[in-house]
Design a protein around this motif. Structure first.
Motif, short mmCIF file in Angstrom:
data_model
loop_
_atom_site.label_atom_id
_atom_site.label_comp_id
_atom_site.label_asym_id
_atom_site.label_seq_id
_atom_site.Cartn_x
_atom_site.Cartn_y
_atom_site.Cartn_z
N MET A 290 60.10 27.54 29.96
CA MET A 290 58.95 26.69 30.23
C MET A 290 59.07 26.01 31.60
O MET A 290 60.18 25.72 32.06
N PRO A 291 57.95 25.74 32.26
CA PRO A 291 58.00 24.95 33.50
C PRO A 291 58.41 23.51 33.19
O PRO A 291 58.47 23.11 32.02
N SER A 292 58.69 22.75 34.21
CA SER A 292 59.12 21.36 34.02
C SER A 292 57.97 20.48 33.54
O SER A 292 56.80 20.77 33.77
N ASN A 293 58.37 19.39 32.86
CA ASN A 293 57.45 18.33 32.43
C ASN A 293 56.35 18.84 31.50
O ASN A 293 55.16 18.57 31.69
N VAL A 294 56.75 19.56 30.46
CA VAL A 294 55.82 20.05 29.44
C VAL A 294 55.88 19.16 28.21
O VAL A 294 56.97 18.79 27.75
N THR A 295 54.73 18.82 27.67
CA THR A 295 54.64 18.05 26.42
C THR A 295 53.73 18.80 25.46
O THR A 295 52.59 19.14 25.81
N PHE A 296 54.22 19.06 24.25
CA PHE A 296 53.40 19.67 23.20
C PHE A 296 52.67 18.57 22.44
O PHE A 296 53.29 17.60 22.00
N VAL A 297 51.37 18.73 22.29
CA VAL A 297 50.59 17.73 21.55
C VAL A 297 49.97 18.41 20.33
O VAL A 297 49.22 19.38 20.46
N ARG A 298 50.29 17.86 19.15
CA ARG A 298 49.87 18.50 17.91
C ARG A 298 48.89 17.65 17.10
O ARG A 298 47.89 18.16 16.60
#
Length: 447
Positions: A290-298
């Motif tokens: 994954m690229p940097s600074n990824v946030t998964f929102v569910r």
């Protein structure tokens, strides 16, 4: 004498579909000893309203099938596998390891989905048939031949169309004679993490007959514009909303964003929000890169935070439900960019939004909304093949006997057949429901 042998030893090929969905190739091998071997490659569900009637029955007796092959897990290729067991089939369904795992997980839910759509009294298979499918799925390693019948050998090759997709070479033999057929399923030459590959030794066998797709006909490959759209939006302090419904669109989008960060074309600290639920699967290979600074929102709280985050950001939607949250908000800022990566049918809501002039208003989810953001559609991440990809596949073989085109509308198939017969000088045929072909060691003719 040879003509008589060809007559007695041949493979009958019939497609059960004249359109894109409902993919199923019904094959009958006839041997000189009068024995017949029946099998199918794929057994998909028809999704078009005017073809739903075809879902209710098969034009063959499922109990006579010797084996079944699934080229990949998509419903238009596997949606009626359980129905085969309802109609008397008792054998195995062969697929890749991923396809088998996926179908095992989805088999029971597939029964309840069709029960919900058709109503309880009109179901075309039962829950026990889904259980039979689960217990008869068999995975086959890539590039490892299997003698599936005394006169038939199959071997799977990797196909870049989607995760776990395969091409299947079927070799039919009688004494010193052989008939070779390559079923590509939905074909893609390569993408950002997968590549189709056939070992060279298999391309030096006898004349191959290729059964492939014609989804795009002679349509030109789209110009690549994704990188430019993203970087230009970030330069003008806008946010980017990307619809990436399906693994192929998602994988391409996320990998390209990673490359943009790696090259310094966008800030490596730029937040990326990936809106998804628990049912969307990300491959381990993509997850680990994954690229940097990824946030998964569910959940809704996380999605609301991502929606109103004041920092410049990129939001990637993996399911259509996320549109209701993010689209109305992001489309009302003239600095923003909305990139639609999926194919947009003519009358779809997203197609209408794409075609509305900037500055005009439209109704979405009972809201009156101003379209101020730029909205673009790119199909550069398509998981289907363009004519040049089919051409390279065919040219990689020493000798091609014939090409058969399915999985597309009649105009696309006719265009592809005319192109390959004219330019490549190879016999080319259009597959459609109700038309069968006889493939021998030396020729192909209409049945």
């Amino acid at each position: 004498m040879k003509k008589q042998k060809d007559k007695d030893f041949h493979l009958r090929l019939e497609s059960l579909s004249s359109i894109v969905t409902g993919s199923c190739n019904y094959c009958v091998l006839t041997l000189p000893n009068k024995q017949k071997v029946e099998f199918v490659v794929d057994c998909g569900y028809f999704f078009q309203d005017d073809a739903m009637e075809y879902n209710k029955s098969f034009p063959f007796k499922a109990s006579r099938l010797s084996f079944v092959i699934a080229t990949h897990y998509h419903g238009d290729h596997t949606g009626r596998l359980a129905m085969l067991y309802h109609n008397g089939y008792q054998g195995a369904v062969y697929g890749s390891k991923y396809t088998v795992e996926y179908l095992k997980k989805k088999s029971i839910s597939g029964y309840y989905e069709q029960k919900k759509v058709l109503n309880e009294n009109a179901t075309i298979w039962d829950e026990k048939d889904s259980v039979s499918l689960i217990n008869n799925l068999r995975d086959l390693e890539m590039n490892k031949p299997l003698q599936i019948h005394p006169n038939i050998e199959i071997v799977f090759f990797p196909n870049a169309h989607c995760r776990g997709a395969i091409m299947c070479r079927v070799k039919c033999t009688w004494e010193e004679q052989s008939i070779y057929v390559l079923f590509t399923g939905d074909y893609k030459e390569k993408n950002v993490i997968r590549k189709s590959w056939i070992p060279p030794e298999y391309k030096e066998e006898g004349p191959i007959n290729v059964v492939t797709e014609a989804t795009y006909g002679l349509q030109e490959k789209p110009e690549e514009c994704f990188d430019k759209l993203v970087t230009k939006t970030i330069e003008r302090n806008g946010n980017v909303l990307i619809t990436a419904f399906g693994e192929n669109m998602f994988e391409h989008s996320i990998m390209r964003i990673k490359q943009l960060k790696k090259k310094g074309m966008i800030d490596k600290n730029l937040p990326i929000y990936i809106e998804m639920n628990r049912t969307f699967e990300i491959s381990q290979k993509v997850l680990s890169s994954m690229p940097s600074n990824v946030t998964f929102v569910r959940d809704m709280v996380e999605k609301t935070v991502a929606k109103y985050d004041k920092e410049q950001k990129i939001v990637i939607l993996t399911e259509r439900g996320g549109l209701e949250i993010f689209l109305p908000y992001m489309i009302q800022n003239e600095n923003n960019m909305i990139i639609l990566t999926n194919h947009l049918p003519a009358q779809s809501n997203l197609r209408k939004i794409l075609e509305i002039p900037r500055g005009d208003t439209f109704i979405y989810m009972n809201q009156k909304i101003a379209k101020l953001a730029q909205v673009c559609n790119t199909e550069e991440f398509s998981c289907h093949s363009y004519v040049e990809e089919i051409e390279r596949l065919v040219k990689s073989y020493n000798k091609v006997n014939a090409i058969f085109f399915g999985h597309g509308d009649k105009y696309a198939k006719r265009a592809m057949a005319g192109y390959t017969e004219g330019k490549l000088q190879i016999k080319s045929f259009v597959l459609k429901r109700g038309r069968a072909f006889r493939i021998s060691t030396t020729a192909v003719r209409y049945e």
